[in-house]
Design a protein around this motif. Structure first.
Motif, PDB file in Angstrom:
ATOM      1  N   ASN A  39       0.816  -1.209   0.000  1.00  0.00           N
ATOM      2  CA  ASN A  39       0.000   0.000   0.000  1.00  0.00           C
ATOM      3  C   ASN A  39       0.853   1.264   0.000  1.00  0.00           C
ATOM      4  O   ASN A  39       0.458   2.276  -0.585  1.00  0.00           O
ATOM      5  CB  ASN A  39      -0.958  -0.005   1.188  1.00  0.00           C
ATOM      6  N   TRP A  40       2.019   1.208   0.639  1.00  0.00           N
ATOM      7  CA  TRP A  40       2.915   2.365   0.609  1.00  0.00           C
ATOM      8  C   TRP A  40       3.442   2.599  -0.802  1.00  0.00           C
ATOM      9  O   TRP A  40       3.584   3.754  -1.229  1.00  0.00           O
ATOM     10  CB  TRP A  40       4.060   2.184   1.599  1.00  0.00           C
ATOM     11  N   ILE A  41       3.715   1.530  -1.515  1.00  0.00           N
ATOM     12  CA  ILE A  41       4.175   1.663  -2.904  1.00  0.00           C
ATOM     13  C   ILE A  41       3.072   2.291  -3.756  1.00  0.00           C
ATOM     14  O   ILE A  41       3.334   3.197  -4.554  1.00  0.00           O
ATOM     15  CB  ILE A  41       4.626   0.302  -3.469  1.00  0.00           C
ATOM     16  N   LEU A  42       1.833   1.801  -3.585  1.00  0.00           N
ATOM     17  CA  LEU A  42       0.709   2.390  -4.307  1.00  0.00           C
ATOM     18  C   LEU A  42       0.580   3.880  -3.998  1.00  0.00           C
ATOM     19  O   LEU A  42       0.318   4.691  -4.891  1.00  0.00           O
ATOM     20  CB  LEU A  42      -0.600   1.687  -3.954  1.00  0.00           C
ATOM     21  N   LEU A  43       0.783   4.237  -2.743  1.00  0.00           N
ATOM     22  CA  LEU A  43       0.664   5.627  -2.333  1.00  0.00           C
ATOM     23  C   LEU A  43       1.752   6.490  -2.968  1.00  0.00           C
ATOM     24  O   LEU A  43       1.485   7.599  -3.442  1.00  0.00           O
ATOM     25  CB  LEU A  43       0.718   5.723  -0.809  1.00  0.00           C
ATOM     26  N   VAL A  44       2.973   5.984  -3.009  1.00  0.00           N
ATOM     27  CA  VAL A  44       4.067   6.735  -3.638  1.00  0.00           C
ATOM     28  C   VAL A  44       3.797   6.915  -5.129  1.00  0.00           C
ATOM     29  O   VAL A  44       3.957   8.016  -5.678  1.00  0.00           O
ATOM     30  CB  VAL A  44       5.421   6.030  -3.398  1.00  0.00           C
ATOM     31  N   VAL A  45       3.350   5.857  -5.796  1.00  0.00           N
ATOM     32  CA  VAL A  45       3.036   5.958  -7.229  1.00  0.00           C
ATOM     33  C   VAL A  45       1.882   6.939  -7.444  1.00  0.00           C
ATOM     34  O   VAL A  45       1.908   7.746  -8.380  1.00  0.00           O
ATOM     35  CB  VAL A  45       2.743   4.568  -7.831  1.00  0.00           C
ATOM     36  N   ALA A  46       0.886   6.907  -6.560  1.00  0.00           N
ATOM     37  CA  ALA A  46      -0.218   7.871  -6.645  1.00  0.00           C
ATOM     38  C   ALA A  46       0.302   9.297  -6.525  1.00  0.00           C
ATOM     39  O   ALA A  46      -0.123  10.191  -7.265  1.00  0.00           O
ATOM     40  CB  ALA A  46      -1.258   7.594  -5.560  1.00  0.00           C
ATOM     41  N   GLY A  47       1.247   9.517  -5.623  1.00  0.00           N
ATOM     42  CA  GLY A  47       1.855  10.834  -5.464  1.00  0.00           C
ATOM     43  C   GLY A  47       2.619  11.266  -6.709  1.00  0.00           C
ATOM     44  O   GLY A  47       2.588  12.433  -7.099  1.00  0.00           O
ATOM     45  N   LEU A  48       3.287  10.317  -7.352  1.00  0.00           N
ATOM     46  CA  LEU A  48       4.014  10.632  -8.589  1.00  0.00           C
ATOM     47  C   LEU A  48       3.048  11.002  -9.712  1.00  0.00           C
ATOM     48  O   LEU A  48       3.336  11.901 -10.511  1.00  0.00           O
ATOM     49  CB  LEU A  48       4.907   9.464  -8.986  1.00  0.00           C
ATOM     50  N   PHE A  49       1.905  10.327  -9.769  1.00  0.00           N
ATOM     51  CA  PHE A  49       0.907  10.710 -10.761  1.00  0.00           C
ATOM     52  C   PHE A  49       0.295  12.079 -10.435  1.00  0.00           C
ATOM     53  O   PHE A  49      -0.131  12.797 -11.341  1.00  0.00           O
ATOM     54  CB  PHE A  49      -0.176   9.638 -10.912  1.00  0.00           C
ATOM     55  N   GLU A  50       0.279  12.447  -9.154  1.00  0.00           N
ATOM     56  CA  GLU A  50      -0.156  13.796  -8.801  1.00  0.00           C
ATOM     57  C   GLU A  50       0.822  14.821  -9.372  1.00  0.00           C
ATOM     58  O   GLU A  50       0.414  15.862  -9.906  1.00  0.00           O
ATOM     59  CB  GLU A  50      -0.278  13.949  -7.284  1.00  0.00           C
ATOM     60  N   VAL A  51       2.104  14.520  -9.281  1.00  0.00           N
ATOM     61  CA  VAL A  51       3.109  15.381  -9.904  1.00  0.00           C
ATOM     62  C   VAL A  51       2.879  15.439 -11.413  1.00  0.00           C
ATOM     63  O   VAL A  51       2.976  16.504 -12.029  1.00  0.00           O
ATOM     64  CB  VAL A  51       4.532  14.878  -9.592  1.00  0.00           C
ATOM     65  N   GLY A  52       2.526  14.298 -11.992  1.00  0.00           N
ATOM     66  CA  GLY A  52       2.257  14.240 -13.429  1.00  0.00           C
ATOM     67  C   GLY A  52       1.111  15.146 -13.831  1.00  0.00           C
ATOM     68  O   GLY A  52       1.189  15.847 -14.843  1.00  0.00           O
ATOM     69  N   PHE A  53       0.030  15.164 -13.041  1.00  0.00           N
ATOM     70  CA  PHE A  53      -1.076  16.024 -13.462  1.00  0.00           C
ATOM     71  C   PHE A  53      -0.747  17.497 -13.266  1.00  0.00           C
ATOM     72  O   PHE A  53      -1.178  18.337 -14.052  1.00  0.00           O
ATOM     73  CB  PHE A  53      -2.443  15.597 -12.917  1.00  0.00           C
ATOM     74  N   ALA A  54       0.078  17.826 -12.285  1.00  0.00           N
ATOM     75  CA  ALA A  54       0.503  19.219 -12.137  1.00  0.00           C
ATOM     76  C   ALA A  54       1.413  19.629 -13.302  1.00  0.00           C
ATOM     77  O   ALA A  54       1.304  20.739 -13.837  1.00  0.00           O
ATOM     78  CB  ALA A  54       1.224  19.409 -10.809  1.00  0.00           C
ATOM     79  N   PHE A  55       2.298  18.724 -13.717  1.00  0.00           N
ATOM     80  CA  PHE A  55       3.171  18.986 -14.858  1.00  0.00           C
ATOM     81  C   PHE A  55       2.350  19.227 -16.121  1.00  0.00           C
ATOM     82  O   PHE A  55       2.608  20.170 -16.880  1.00  0.00           O
ATOM     83  CB  PHE A  55       4.131  17.810 -15.059  1.00  0.00           C
TER      84      PHE A  55
END
Length: 108
Positions: free
Chosen positions: A2-18
């Protein structure tokens, strides 16, 4: 897991801001593609956040998710959009990173 999923979710958040940053500087069909990228990253990020919060405490998961997004978005701004990287921005960014690590450390 679940921590890995959370980190990947955070990276996709960076993706949508980009994608938002790139769409702002684009026009026509190119801007449409960046907005579609935004929507795709947003959907993936939210889906992974929901999956992660099925096992992790919502308060911790949300704080870590937004923290990863904030840190990543600031770094994207510095490296891709030529935003300033002065001492105070980097200082508070380091505090934010320490806070994310601290939340991970104290969460069972």
């Amino acid at each position: 897991m679940n921590w890995i999923l959370l980190v990947v979710a955070g990276l996709f958040e960076v993706g949508f801001a980009f994608c938002l940053g790139k769409a702002k500087d684009a026009a026509g069909l190119v801007a449409t593609y960046w907005y579609l990228g935004f929507l795709l990253c947003l959907a993936i990020s939210m889906f992974l956040l929901v999956k992660a919060t099925q096992e992790l405490p919502i308060g911790t998961a949300y704080a870590v998710w937004t923290g990863i997004g904030a840190v990543g978005t600031v770094l994207v701004g510095i490296f891709f959009f030529k935003e300033p990287a002065d001492f105070w921005r980097l200082f508070f960014l380091a505090i934010l990173i320490a806070s994310i690590i601290g939340l991970k450390a104290v969460t069972p």
